[in-house]
Design an enzyme around this catalytic site. Structure first.
Site, PDB file in Angstrom:
ATOM      1  N   ASP A  62      -2.482  29.422 -27.120  1.00 33.43           N
ATOM      2  CA  ASP A  62      -3.643  28.549 -27.168  1.00 33.43           C
ATOM      3  C   ASP A  62      -3.890  28.170 -28.629  1.00 33.43           C
ATOM      4  O   ASP A  62      -4.098  29.045 -29.472  1.00 33.43           O
ATOM      5  CB  ASP A  62      -4.856  29.305 -26.596  1.00 33.43           C
ATOM      6  CG  ASP A  62      -5.785  28.400 -25.817  1.00 33.43           C
ATOM      7  OD1 ASP A  62      -6.107  27.322 -26.342  1.00 33.43           O
ATOM      8  OD2 ASP A  62      -6.198  28.782 -24.711  1.00 33.43           O
TER       9      ASP A  62
ATOM     10  N   ASP B 243      -5.325  43.818 -22.713  1.00 30.19           N
ATOM     11  CA  ASP B 243      -4.583  43.794 -23.977  1.00 30.19           C
ATOM     12  C   ASP B 243      -3.136  43.381 -23.755  1.00 30.19           C
ATOM     13  O   ASP B 243      -2.693  43.203 -22.619  1.00 30.19           O
ATOM     14  CB  ASP B 243      -4.682  45.164 -24.664  1.00 30.19           C
ATOM     15  CG  ASP B 243      -4.390  46.310 -23.713  1.00 30.19           C
ATOM     16  OD1 ASP B 243      -3.369  46.248 -23.020  1.00 30.19           O
ATOM     17  OD2 ASP B 243      -5.222  47.260 -23.646  1.00 30.19           O
TER      18      ASP B 243
ATOM     19  N   HIS C 234     -10.168  29.498 -17.092  1.00 33.24           N
ATOM     20  CA  HIS C 234     -11.134  30.487 -17.569  1.00 33.24           C
ATOM     21  C   HIS C 234     -12.525  29.898 -17.821  1.00 33.24           C
ATOM     22  O   HIS C 234     -13.443  30.637 -18.154  1.00 33.24           O
ATOM     23  CB  HIS C 234     -10.602  31.121 -18.861  1.00 33.24           C
ATOM     24  CG  HIS C 234     -10.523  30.109 -19.968  1.00 33.24           C
ATOM     25  ND1 HIS C 234      -9.637  29.058 -19.954  1.00 33.24           N
ATOM     26  CD2 HIS C 234     -11.258  29.968 -21.104  1.00 33.24           C
ATOM     27  CE1 HIS C 234      -9.826  28.321 -21.031  1.00 33.24           C
ATOM     28  NE2 HIS C 234     -10.802  28.839 -21.753  1.00 33.24           N
TER      29      HIS C 234
ATOM     30  N   ASP D  10      -6.636  23.404 -27.442  1.00 30.06           N
ATOM     31  CA  ASP D  10      -8.053  23.425 -27.098  1.00 30.06           C
ATOM     32  C   ASP D  10      -8.762  22.150 -27.576  1.00 30.06           C
ATOM     33  O   ASP D  10      -8.613  21.763 -28.741  1.00 30.06           O
ATOM     34  CB  ASP D  10      -8.692  24.649 -27.780  1.00 30.06           C
ATOM     35  CG  ASP D  10     -10.059  24.985 -27.239  1.00 30.06           C
ATOM     36  OD1 ASP D  10     -10.164  25.298 -26.044  1.00 30.06           O
ATOM     37  OD2 ASP D  10     -11.033  24.953 -28.022  1.00 30.06           O
TER      38      ASP D  10
ATOM     39  N   ASP E 144      -5.733  46.293 -18.721  1.00 32.03           N
ATOM     40  CA  ASP E 144      -6.071  47.145 -19.867  1.00 32.03           C
ATOM     41  C   ASP E 144      -5.123  48.355 -19.893  1.00 32.03           C
ATOM     42  O   ASP E 144      -5.080  49.123 -18.942  1.00 32.03           O
ATOM     43  CB  ASP E 144      -7.526  47.609 -19.722  1.00 32.03           C
ATOM     44  CG  ASP E 144      -7.920  48.616 -20.797  1.00 32.03           C
ATOM     45  OD1 ASP E 144      -7.257  48.646 -21.852  1.00 32.03           O
ATOM     46  OD2 ASP E 144      -8.890  49.365 -20.560  1.00 32.03           O
TER      47      ASP E 144
ATOM     48  N   GLU F 148      -6.071  19.965 -23.978  1.00 26.49           N
ATOM     49  CA  GLU F 148      -7.311  19.996 -23.204  1.00 26.49           C
ATOM     50  C   GLU F 148      -8.189  18.862 -23.703  1.00 26.49           C
ATOM     51  O   GLU F 148      -8.503  18.796 -24.898  1.00 26.49           O
ATOM     52  CB  GLU F 148      -8.032  21.335 -23.371  1.00 26.49           C
ATOM     53  CG  GLU F 148      -9.219  21.453 -22.429  1.00 26.49           C
ATOM     54  CD  GLU F 148     -10.335  22.328 -22.953  1.00 26.49           C
ATOM     55  OE1 GLU F 148     -11.121  22.838 -22.137  1.00 26.49           O
ATOM     56  OE2 GLU F 148     -10.455  22.497 -24.188  1.00 26.49           O
TER      57      GLU F 148
HETATM   58  O1  TEU Z   1     -13.341  24.285 -23.527  1.00 31.50           O
HETATM   59  C1  TEU Z   1     -13.905  23.055 -23.826  1.00 31.50           C
HETATM   60  C2  TEU Z   1     -14.735  22.385 -22.796  1.00 31.50           C
HETATM   61  O2  TEU Z   1     -14.916  21.213 -22.888  1.00 31.50           O
HETATM   62  C3  TEU Z   1     -15.381  23.099 -21.693  1.00 31.50           C
HETATM   63  O3  TEU Z   1     -14.764  23.287 -20.550  1.00 31.50           O
HETATM   64  C4  TEU Z   1     -16.382  24.073 -22.246  1.00 31.50           C
HETATM   65  O4  TEU Z   1     -15.842  25.286 -22.544  1.00 31.50           O
HETATM   66  C5  TEU Z   1     -17.592  24.299 -21.467  1.00 31.50           C
HETATM   67  O5  TEU Z   1     -17.313  25.181 -20.446  1.00 31.50           O
HETATM   68  C6  TEU Z   1     -18.289  23.080 -21.023  1.00 31.50           C
HETATM   69  O6  TEU Z   1     -19.272  23.332 -20.122  1.00 31.50           O
HETATM   70  C7  TEU Z   1     -12.557  24.925 -24.476  1.00 31.50           C
HETATM   71  C8  TEU Z   1     -12.197  26.315 -24.012  1.00 31.50           C
HETATM   72  O7  TEU Z   1     -11.424  26.223 -22.854  1.00 31.50           O
HETATM   73  C9  TEU Z   1     -13.444  27.103 -23.849  1.00 31.50           C
HETATM   74  O8  TEU Z   1     -13.206  28.384 -23.319  1.00 31.50           O
HETATM   75  C10 TEU Z   1     -14.113  27.205 -25.183  1.00 31.50           C
HETATM   76  O9  TEU Z   1     -15.351  27.818 -25.043  1.00 31.50           O
HETATM   77  C11 TEU Z   1     -14.293  25.848 -25.846  1.00 31.50           C
HETATM   78  O10 TEU Z   1     -13.165  25.001 -25.741  1.00 31.50           O
HETATM   79  C12 TEU Z   1     -14.524  26.032 -27.318  1.00 31.50           C
HETATM   80  O11 TEU Z   1     -13.356  26.481 -27.924  1.00 31.50           O
HETATM   81 CA    CA Z   2      -7.360  47.714 -23.915  1.00 41.46          CA
END
Ligand code: TEU
Ligand code: CA
Length: 593
Positions: free
Chosen positions: A105, A36, A345, A212, A28, A270
């Site tokens: 992303d 940021d 994440h 995603d 930050d 993903e």
């Molecule tokens: O994640 C999709 C997904 O299938 C998972 O890992 C999901 O987020 C969840 O944790 C299942 O238990 C992607 C992104 O990486 C995630 O951060 C988003 O929340 C999701 O898509 C929706 O965009």
């Molecule tokens: Ca900030």
């Protein structure tokens, strides 16, 4: 890749190592408690020092933050909390000057419900944007007049994948939260919009995309009720919604329309719910779709046996983990390309989940995990803080958590009385997404140097021991082991080319992970490198193993492998014992011609 008698032509993405940044939690710069873009820019020399060549930025676009940026309301605007377009251009320029590529992303399975398209779409059935989303009439009405959803499917973040729109009297589809309506990829205008967005960012100079849930964009033909859910399952019917009928057509079109015009662009999809056979189609060298996918099988090794999805605190079985990873290595060899990851994440911290995060073994096991993962074939992805051995966190109150998935699970399991609150807090600490999202620990000062204000999510209390400053000052830190393994990958082409196999006879061993990467004759001749051997003791006990010195003489098929050179080790020479792997010890040997 090539046949056995000609050397493999290695593509740049196959020798890349990617570092993932979750902008909200990275650094930050202005004291508002939220990471940021200027914060990221200021820390780029740190990332460069690690030796990675590419950064994947989790979403940086305008968003109401229902799902922390995975709900985008303007694909061409920077989230004001993160900064401005100028800040982004500065970040990109600085990254490039340090030799770092930037992947963005691409979240186009769904948008935010606050995106202009959706506002238009929900304004009337006749609106030209109506078909940008997926609408259905109710299955009927309950006696009290409540509209019944078109089917019984459960979404990732809330009970149903359907949300009723009072104004236009139809349901819309949302695989994730109600604020993440799914885009209708059947509509060619939607696809054109997405391609335009991609060109916009590529023309600015970005180097690739992480896409995603890209294998959910083609919706199934059959929207009938799911029998497993009817019988009581409370999880998403992934087999039905993943890898839809037009998915390969859409990705090939995207490649033809956009990606093929930007040589050198990096792509990773993903893809929850993919098998190795699916992945060979997504990443096949002659298929022109994406370069690699994130598969999920090894993320499911410790899933709840009671049917509570990820919510459990069970440990994984190493035998099962090895069998999954080995199958992926084997099935994509020569056909497609793997991504390699222990965490991101959405996942708990690798060292807490697959290693041992106690004071005694945290550093050793974090280093072991680096060698085991980076020793495999594929492109490794490091999640911010993994290189420090950052650990899971425990918060004693649900209110201290931010993630909508965690709060949704609380409603689903605790409010319903199915799981008691204390147990659920332990499950969250073992597997919740906020483990990954606590701020990066930069130093031992207040809030770990992440912010001068109040962080949006509390810092992990272990920051005084685990932080970047301490790691950089300690030549024996996890950070430098990551730097070494990354450097080894870049120096030795065999990391990209060698064919993988578990060391025969070790497959069922509950503590030892041992594998060989064997070059073809042609690749060995071209590089002078014959094989790699990775040995890792996933336990708190010493492990006696005859081949621990890299001596493979008892294996007929490896008889020719002599004079191993120890490339990476997580115990110093004085602490290594012949024929024994100490607790969480790992070794990586190279055999030359
Ligand atoms: O994640 C999709 C997904 O299938 C998972 O890992 C999901 O987020 C969840 O944790 C299942 O238990 C992607 C992104 O990486 C995630 O951060 C988003 O929340 C999701 O898509 C929706 O965009
Ligand atoms: Ca900030």
């Amino acid at each position: 890749m090539s046949s056995a008698d000609t050397p493999t032509e290695i593509q740049p993405y196959q020798q890349s190592v990617v570092y993932q940044i979750y902008p909200r939690s990275f650094a930050d710069s202005n004291g508002d408690g939220v990471g940021d873009l200027p914060g990221i820019t200021s820390r780029l020399p740190y990332v460069a020092k690690l030796g990675v060549d590419t950064i994947w930025l989790s979403p940086i676009f305008a968003s109401p933050n229902d799902d922390n940026g995975y709900d985008i309301s303007d694909y061409r605007a920077i989230m004001p909390e993160f900064g401005t377009m100028e800040d982004f251009e500065q970040l990109l320029e600085t990254a490039h000057s340090l030799g770092l590529k930037i992947m963005l992303d691409l979240v186009v399975n769904h948008s935010s419900d606050e995106h202009e398209w959706f506002k238009q779409a929900r304004s009337s059935r006749e609106n030209p944007y109506r078909d940008y989303y997926i609408w259905r009439d109710p299955a009927g009405f309950a006696e009290d007049g409540t509209p019944l959803p078109p089917n019984n499917w459960i979404s990732f973040f809330s009970p149903s994948v359907w949300e009723w729109d009072e104004h236009t009297q139809q349901f819309y589809l949302h695989y994730f939260s109600v604020k993440q309506p799914d885009l209708n990829w059947e509509n060619p205008r939607v696809r054109e919009e997405v391609y335009d967005i991609m060109r916009f960012w590529l023309d600015k100079g970005v180097d690739g995309f992480r896409m995603d849930v890209i294998n959910l964009i083609s919706k199934p033909e059959d929207f009938g009720d799911d029998p497993a859910i009817a019988a009581g399952s409370t999880t998403v019917p992934l087999e039905r919604i993943a890898n839809g009928p037009r998915i390969h057509e859409f990705l090939q079109e995207m490649n033809r329309e956009v990606l093929s015009h930007y040589p050198g662009v990096m792509t990773v999809g993903e893809t929850p719910g993919v098998s190795t056979a699916d992945a060979a189609l997504y990443t096949g060298f002659d298929r022109h779709e994406v370069q690699m996918v994130f598969q999920f099988e090894h993320m499911d090794v410790d899933a709840s046996k009671e049917g509570h999805g990820r919510w459990s605190e069970d440990r994984f079985s190493l035998v099962e983990l090895k069998s999954i990873l080995s199958r992926w290595q084997h099935d994509l060899q020569g056909r497609g390309w793997n991504s390699l990851y222990w965490n991101n994440h959405d996942q708990p911290r690798a060292v807490s989940r697959f290693g041992n995060d106690s004071a005694q073994y945290r550093v050793k096991s974090a280093k072991l995990l680096a060698s085991v993962l980076h020793g495999m074939q594929g492109t490794p992805y490091i999640y911010q803080g993994e290189e420090l051995g950052m650990t899971n966190v425990f918060f004693d109150d649900i209110a201290r958590y931010n993630d909508l998935e965690i709060h949704d699970a609380w409603r689903k399991y605790v409010d319903s009385g199915e799981i008691d609150p204390e147990t659920m807090l332990r499950y969250i600490s073992a597997s919740g997404r906020d483990n990954a999202r606590t701020p990066v620990q930069w130093d031992a000062s207040a809030h770990a140097g992440f912010t001068t204000g109040t962080p949006w999510l509390e810092v992990n209390p272990r920051f005084s021991e685990i932080n970047a400053q301490a790691a950089l000052e300690d030549s024996d830190s996890v950070f430098y082991s990551y730097r070494d393994v990354i450097a080894a990958r870049k120096a030795h082409p065999i990391f990209a080319t060698g064919a993988y196999a578990q060391l025969p006879g070790t497959e069922e061993d509950p503590a030892l992970f041992a594998y060989v990467r064997m070059n073809s004759e042609a690749d060995a001749a071209a590089s002078g490198e014959r094989a790699l051997l990775v040995l890792a003791n996933f336990s708190d006990e010493p492990y006696e193993f005859a081949a621990a010195e890299g001596n493979l003489s008892s294996y007929a098929q490896y008889a020719g492998l002599k004079n191993p050179q120890l490339l990476l080790a997580n115990y110093p020479e004085a602490e290594r014992t012949e024929g024994v792997l100490a607790p969480w010890e790992s070794r990586l040997y190279l055999y030359s011609l």
